[in-house]
Design a protein around this motif. Sequence first.
Motif, PDB file in Angstrom:
ATOM      1  N   ARG A 140     -12.255 -20.558 -39.973  1.00 19.51           N
ATOM      2  CA  ARG A 140     -12.663 -19.331 -38.900  1.00 19.51           C
ATOM      3  C   ARG A 140     -13.579 -19.795 -37.720  1.00 19.51           C
ATOM      4  O   ARG A 140     -14.406 -20.065 -38.006  1.00 19.51           O
ATOM      5  CB  ARG A 140     -12.898 -18.047 -39.681  1.00 19.51           C
ATOM      6  CG  ARG A 140     -12.342 -17.537 -40.754  1.00 19.51           C
ATOM      7  CD  ARG A 140     -11.042 -16.718 -40.456  1.00 19.51           C
ATOM      8  NE  ARG A 140     -10.099 -16.620 -41.532  1.00 19.51           N
ATOM      9  CZ  ARG A 140     -10.369 -15.817 -42.337  1.00 19.51           C
ATOM     10  NH1 ARG A 140     -10.908 -14.562 -42.025  1.00 19.51           N
ATOM     11  NH2 ARG A 140      -9.580 -15.589 -43.306  1.00 19.51           N
ATOM     12  N   GLY A 141     -13.108 -19.860 -36.682  1.00 17.18           N
ATOM     13  CA  GLY A 141     -14.064 -20.251 -35.366  1.00 17.18           C
ATOM     14  C   GLY A 141     -14.886 -18.920 -34.911  1.00 17.18           C
ATOM     15  O   GLY A 141     -14.340 -17.807 -34.856  1.00 17.18           O
ATOM     16  N   ALA A 142     -15.752 -19.093 -34.084  1.00 17.70           N
ATOM     17  CA  ALA A 142     -16.414 -18.315 -33.523  1.00 17.70           C
ATOM     18  C   ALA A 142     -17.242 -18.510 -32.365  1.00 17.70           C
ATOM     19  O   ALA A 142     -17.545 -19.635 -32.169  1.00 17.70           O
ATOM     20  CB  ALA A 142     -17.368 -17.560 -34.357  1.00 17.70           C
ATOM     21  N   ARG A 143     -17.090 -17.542 -31.439  1.00 21.14           N
ATOM     22  CA  ARG A 143     -17.941 -17.835 -30.126  1.00 21.14           C
ATOM     23  C   ARG A 143     -19.478 -17.743 -30.454  1.00 21.14           C
ATOM     24  O   ARG A 143     -19.909 -16.831 -31.271  1.00 21.14           O
ATOM     25  CB  ARG A 143     -17.588 -16.579 -29.116  1.00 21.14           C
ATOM     26  CG  ARG A 143     -16.410 -16.883 -28.309  1.00 21.14           C
ATOM     27  CD  ARG A 143     -15.787 -15.966 -27.375  1.00 21.14           C
ATOM     28  NE  ARG A 143     -15.827 -14.736 -28.207  1.00 21.14           N
ATOM     29  CZ  ARG A 143     -15.802 -13.446 -27.676  1.00 21.14           C
ATOM     30  NH1 ARG A 143     -16.230 -13.119 -26.299  1.00 21.14           N
ATOM     31  NH2 ARG A 143     -15.762 -12.408 -28.396  1.00 21.14           N
ATOM     32  N   HIS A 144     -20.354 -18.294 -29.666  1.00 16.82           N
ATOM     33  CA  HIS A 144     -21.774 -18.081 -30.109  1.00 16.82           C
ATOM     34  C   HIS A 144     -22.018 -16.602 -29.672  1.00 16.82           C
ATOM     35  O   HIS A 144     -21.411 -15.924 -28.867  1.00 16.82           O
ATOM     36  CB  HIS A 144     -22.499 -18.978 -28.983  1.00 16.82           C
ATOM     37  CG  HIS A 144     -24.084 -19.268 -29.315  1.00 16.82           C
ATOM     38  ND1 HIS A 144     -24.707 -18.323 -29.009  1.00 16.82           N
ATOM     39  CD2 HIS A 144     -24.622 -19.966 -30.332  1.00 16.82           C
ATOM     40  CE1 HIS A 144     -26.004 -18.577 -29.312  1.00 16.82           C
ATOM     41  NE2 HIS A 144     -25.934 -19.776 -30.305  1.00 16.82           N
ATOM     42  N   VAL A 171     -24.362 -15.336 -28.119  1.00 23.51           N
ATOM     43  CA  VAL A 171     -25.024 -15.053 -26.744  1.00 23.51           C
ATOM     44  C   VAL A 171     -23.525 -15.181 -25.684  1.00 23.51           C
ATOM     45  O   VAL A 171     -23.506 -14.243 -24.989  1.00 23.51           O
ATOM     46  CB  VAL A 171     -25.948 -16.189 -26.132  1.00 23.51           C
ATOM     47  CG1 VAL A 171     -26.226 -16.156 -24.778  1.00 23.51           C
ATOM     48  CG2 VAL A 171     -27.258 -15.809 -27.121  1.00 23.51           C
ATOM     49  N   THR A 172     -22.769 -16.000 -26.075  1.00 22.00           N
ATOM     50  CA  THR A 172     -21.295 -15.897 -25.382  1.00 22.00           C
ATOM     51  C   THR A 172     -20.707 -14.684 -25.563  1.00 22.00           C
ATOM     52  O   THR A 172     -20.248 -13.989 -24.755  1.00 22.00           O
ATOM     53  CB  THR A 172     -20.524 -17.047 -26.049  1.00 22.00           C
ATOM     54  OG1 THR A 172     -21.322 -18.409 -25.749  1.00 22.00           O
ATOM     55  CG2 THR A 172     -19.203 -17.113 -25.064  1.00 22.00           C
ATOM     56  N   LEU A 185     -24.057 -19.328 -37.311  1.00 21.31           N
ATOM     57  CA  LEU A 185     -22.671 -18.988 -36.281  1.00 21.31           C
ATOM     58  C   LEU A 185     -21.560 -18.460 -36.870  1.00 21.31           C
ATOM     59  O   LEU A 185     -20.693 -17.804 -36.239  1.00 21.31           O
ATOM     60  CB  LEU A 185     -22.544 -20.404 -35.910  1.00 21.31           C
ATOM     61  CG  LEU A 185     -23.498 -20.990 -34.955  1.00 21.31           C
ATOM     62  CD1 LEU A 185     -23.135 -22.576 -34.738  1.00 21.31           C
ATOM     63  CD2 LEU A 185     -23.914 -20.221 -33.741  1.00 21.31           C
ATOM     64  N   SER A 186     -21.117 -18.621 -38.250  1.00 23.94           N
ATOM     65  CA  SER A 186     -19.726 -18.263 -38.815  1.00 23.94           C
ATOM     66  C   SER A 186     -20.048 -16.699 -38.834  1.00 23.94           C
ATOM     67  O   SER A 186     -19.078 -16.229 -39.148  1.00 23.94           O
ATOM     68  CB  SER A 186     -19.337 -19.015 -39.904  1.00 23.94           C
ATOM     69  OG  SER A 186     -20.487 -19.174 -40.911  1.00 23.94           O
TER      70      SER A 186
END
Lengths: 343, 805
Positions: A109-113, A115-116, A339-340
């Motif tokens: 699973r990806g993720a935006r930061h 803060v983003t 992050l995840s």
Amino acid sequence: MSEAGSLLDELRALEREAQDAIAGTSDPAALERVRIAFLGRREGRVSRILRQLGGIRPEARPAVGAEANRVKQVLRGALEERERHFAHERADTGTPALDLTLPGRDRWRGARHPVTRVVDEICDIFARLGFTRARGPEAETEWYNFVALNTPLDHPAADEQDTLYLKGGGLLRSHTSPVQIRILEEYRPPVRILAPGPAYRRDTWDATHAPAFFQIEGLAVDEGITFVDFKATLSEFARRFWGPGTRVRFRPSYFPFTEPSAEVDVKRRVVGADGDVAETAWLEIMGAGMVDPAVLENVGIDPERYSGWAFGMGPARIAMIKYGITDIRTLYENDIRFLSQFA
Amino acid sequence: MNVSRRWLQAVAPGLDLGAGEIASRLAMLGAPVEGVTDLTAGIAGVVIGRVERVRRHPNADRLTVCEVDGGNGAVQVVCGAPNVRAGACYPFVPVGARLPGNVRIKRVRIRGQESRGMLCSARELGLGTDHRGILELAGQFDPGSPFAPTVGLDDHRLDIEVSPNRGDLLSHVGVARELVGEGGIRLADLPGTIEHELAVRTGSPAVEGAGVRVRIDDPRQCWRYMAAVVSGVRVGPSPEWLASRLRAAGAHPINNVVDATNYVLLELGQPLHAFDLARVAGPEIVVRGARQGETVRTLDGEQRKLDEGMLLICDPGEALAIAGVMGGSESEIGEGTTDVLLECALFNPKGVRAARRALGMSTDASHRFERGVDPAGLERAIRRAVSIIVATAGGEPAPTLLDVCPRPWRAPVVMLRPERVEQLLGVRFEADDIVDLLEPLGYRCGPAAGAIKVTIPGHRSYDTLREVDLIEEIARAHGYDRFPDSMGAFRPGTVPDDPLLRLHDRLRTTLVGRGFLEAHTTAFAPADEGEVEVLNPVSAEESHLRRTVLFGLLHAVEHNFARGASDIRLFDMGAVFGAGGSGGSPRETNRLAVALTGRRRPRHWSVEDRPWDEWELRGLAEELVAVVLPGECSVEPGTFDSTFFEEGCEFLLRAADGSVVGGAGKVRADRVSAPVRAGPVWGLELELGDGARGRPDPAFRPLPAFPAVERDLALLIPDSLPARRVLEFLENGGGRDLVGVSVFDLFRGGDVPGTHRSVGFRLRYQSGRRTLTDSAVDRAVRRLVHRLKEEFGVEPRVGATGPGR
């Protein structure tokens, strides 16, 4: 007529017989044998009856055919139901052929930061209030970073931001405010922009300071923009971002490039685990104000005709409040366990 | 700025508020309070104790045994103070309560006598230095009542954050003015002070009187210099009222003369300096710029080298002080001082700022001069300082106050248009309302045609010089929160949504969908990773600006390796910097970087684990390049950056014009410190440009009406021939009906010669006009095979050509 009548009787008897046979089966294999015996394409007993259609009067054929089809439908339904019964039985007896309770084949699973996520959310809210996004260089000049923003270098206000200078000239912008100047040089009002991006200060890393940090600049310039618009727009943003029931407070402050200047605080309503509604302490979320006429003059815009407001927000700080992060360094370590969590 | 609540209330007698209320009022006026300290918190447990009886200690000459009533009946206390007497009241710490420093009082036996509590001296309570005996309280009190509030000692220190434009808030009077208005300020008489008859003698550039001469040589930097002389002082500790005021405001008492100047500084905001007159040659004061190579030893003991032109206070011979920054140790007030020369001056803020920055120091005085000292407040300040010195150190003031004033101050006048107020604030204020809001802050308003003529007071004469500054004052005095909160219509802006930020959105969506985590790395890098140097870096690791984004990502990969991770997929987008941009500034471009290592998917029992490899990387590169440069880019083997990638396992990403826009490859083992368990690390770096390259709309092609026919063709390709060339030949030379070529197999060994590999191509034929027959397709394949042999000498692998799946 009599032939047709006997065929119809035969079909109905067969229907009853088949129903009994289906109900009497004890496993899927027996059920399959019953299916073949009655509905099998070649030797099935329904098919055999249909094969006798040729021997009866043509005008009687449709009635027999229709009845045969009805019986087929009924029996198919009964077979399916019995099949389902066996399937349930299998599941109940705990000896499954296929254990679908096991986890599926997962994907990364990806993720935006984080803060983003905050930057995107802020930009989305402002997009609905008519704002587009803008950008400027991170390596800047003293003119854009200070002088054009009404901050003389020989004034103590320049100390507030300990700036990083570059060999060969220039500096790393100490805030995103230079984008105000660059945009107003290039575009005429009405201007409604947000400028997200990194800014830099000569701070050493600790729990609340980072030498590089994200900032979002906001700028609105047009005829007839007032302090009331300024308050209303930022309050509207704060309520949309922090949730209904959020209280917003504007305190006088000082920035060389805004006049009047303000700090904006919010007090959020939080619903606790027990369902009780409580309010947080006042949280500082941005510095803001009406664009100083000197800034407009510096970009050749007549301050008697145009006015505007601007703000600077720290999405890292907001992310920390929003997600309960206590150390700003966590945002820059890029630990995948951190992050995840934002997937 | 540290402010004492009691001091504020002394200068603003009507200010009947607690510290918390004062703090929130100040916050809403623009001077937020960062902290409130209860100065008597350490002695909260101290009560008033009345000594009922005193008797000699049976086993010690210097001790007494007292019966003390601390509110709960008499208890026995052993006391060592010589001044204890029956019937008097003292601060008393009962058993279980604490002294400052968190010392807990316990029940003890002293020379065989039980002692249950402690009678205290001023020093033991942190209230002063007096330790000659316990603190006897004048008057009668109820035993057991809390000590500090009962005797009026309780105070709070407020730490106020003062913005750089508000030098006027760097004093108790200034803060009080914000709270109660100009009319509420009263300078109370201090104990023992009297008003002295002092005549001011004004002149320029020099004035003589009181036995001294003062001359200003640099009127650009020194705008005014007042001086007074007090003779016959006795330098010693300050009385308790003065010392405790200073301590409450966070200052350290030094001696009665210096403390008087600090008192005036904290009360009125005017820095003063006292010189030992005996150490001033002449006696004459010369205010002039420093000469080349001149030095002075300052009060902190440092020998300071002075830049030429830096403003100094000198006698005819040498420098005595750095103007507005710090005095010199040579003329310092000491125990032997009998005659004092008091300086009260006004220096150019920019000069003081330049000097103190050049010297790398900041003092209470320079902090105030930089932000602007009230040019109309000098005389009041020097008179108050003289009074305090005479009251606390004795002596006689000389009857003349010297006033060298090369630049007399005139109050600025600003015209304020009520309609401009409405234009900016969005609310109509009547002229009377404006006057009512401004005058308590010290502004004086008068009529003018279509406007209000506003005279600016000295304490705001640095930051309130324009109409808009007054409009801010109106908004502030009215209260920001009282403005309505109603949003009006707005016109759409002229600025398009930034294309690079839109590209960032698309890349983020692609990569997050593919399971990548967005990292945030900073633009800093050590010297070997960047070309552009930071002049004043925080650390050597952050001494340059990065030339790649990948560098920071690999650092993050190491961080995660070190914490036990082996499946890592990270990306980041940001600026990189190179030398040689226009006008001396660096060349700044925007890039995407990706780093990945470990397994392609999370482990599942049903499939074998497979790591990322060069083909996944190439596929990812092709996908990303297509997002950045749609329809006009290529990926091919080649060296992008040999400091990052292993030779022979590296791709170049090219734009349509052939320019290299990025690279990807297997990261060199010496670039990443990886644990043994880790697999290879793969990296990618891609230039994003400004994102302005438009995304063409897809052009619809009609769906084929006739079926496709596939043929598989296995070719024996020598190792010397890149398969890409054969693929391109098939793609470009296979005729109109060959609509697709893909590689489905790569095989070595078996019947394939050792210098060759067998590459399986799947050819897809389809016509837009008719159904292709098997025989027509077979003919086309045979033609192709023939031409391949002619072109490359490539043969089909025997028995491996046949119909497609």
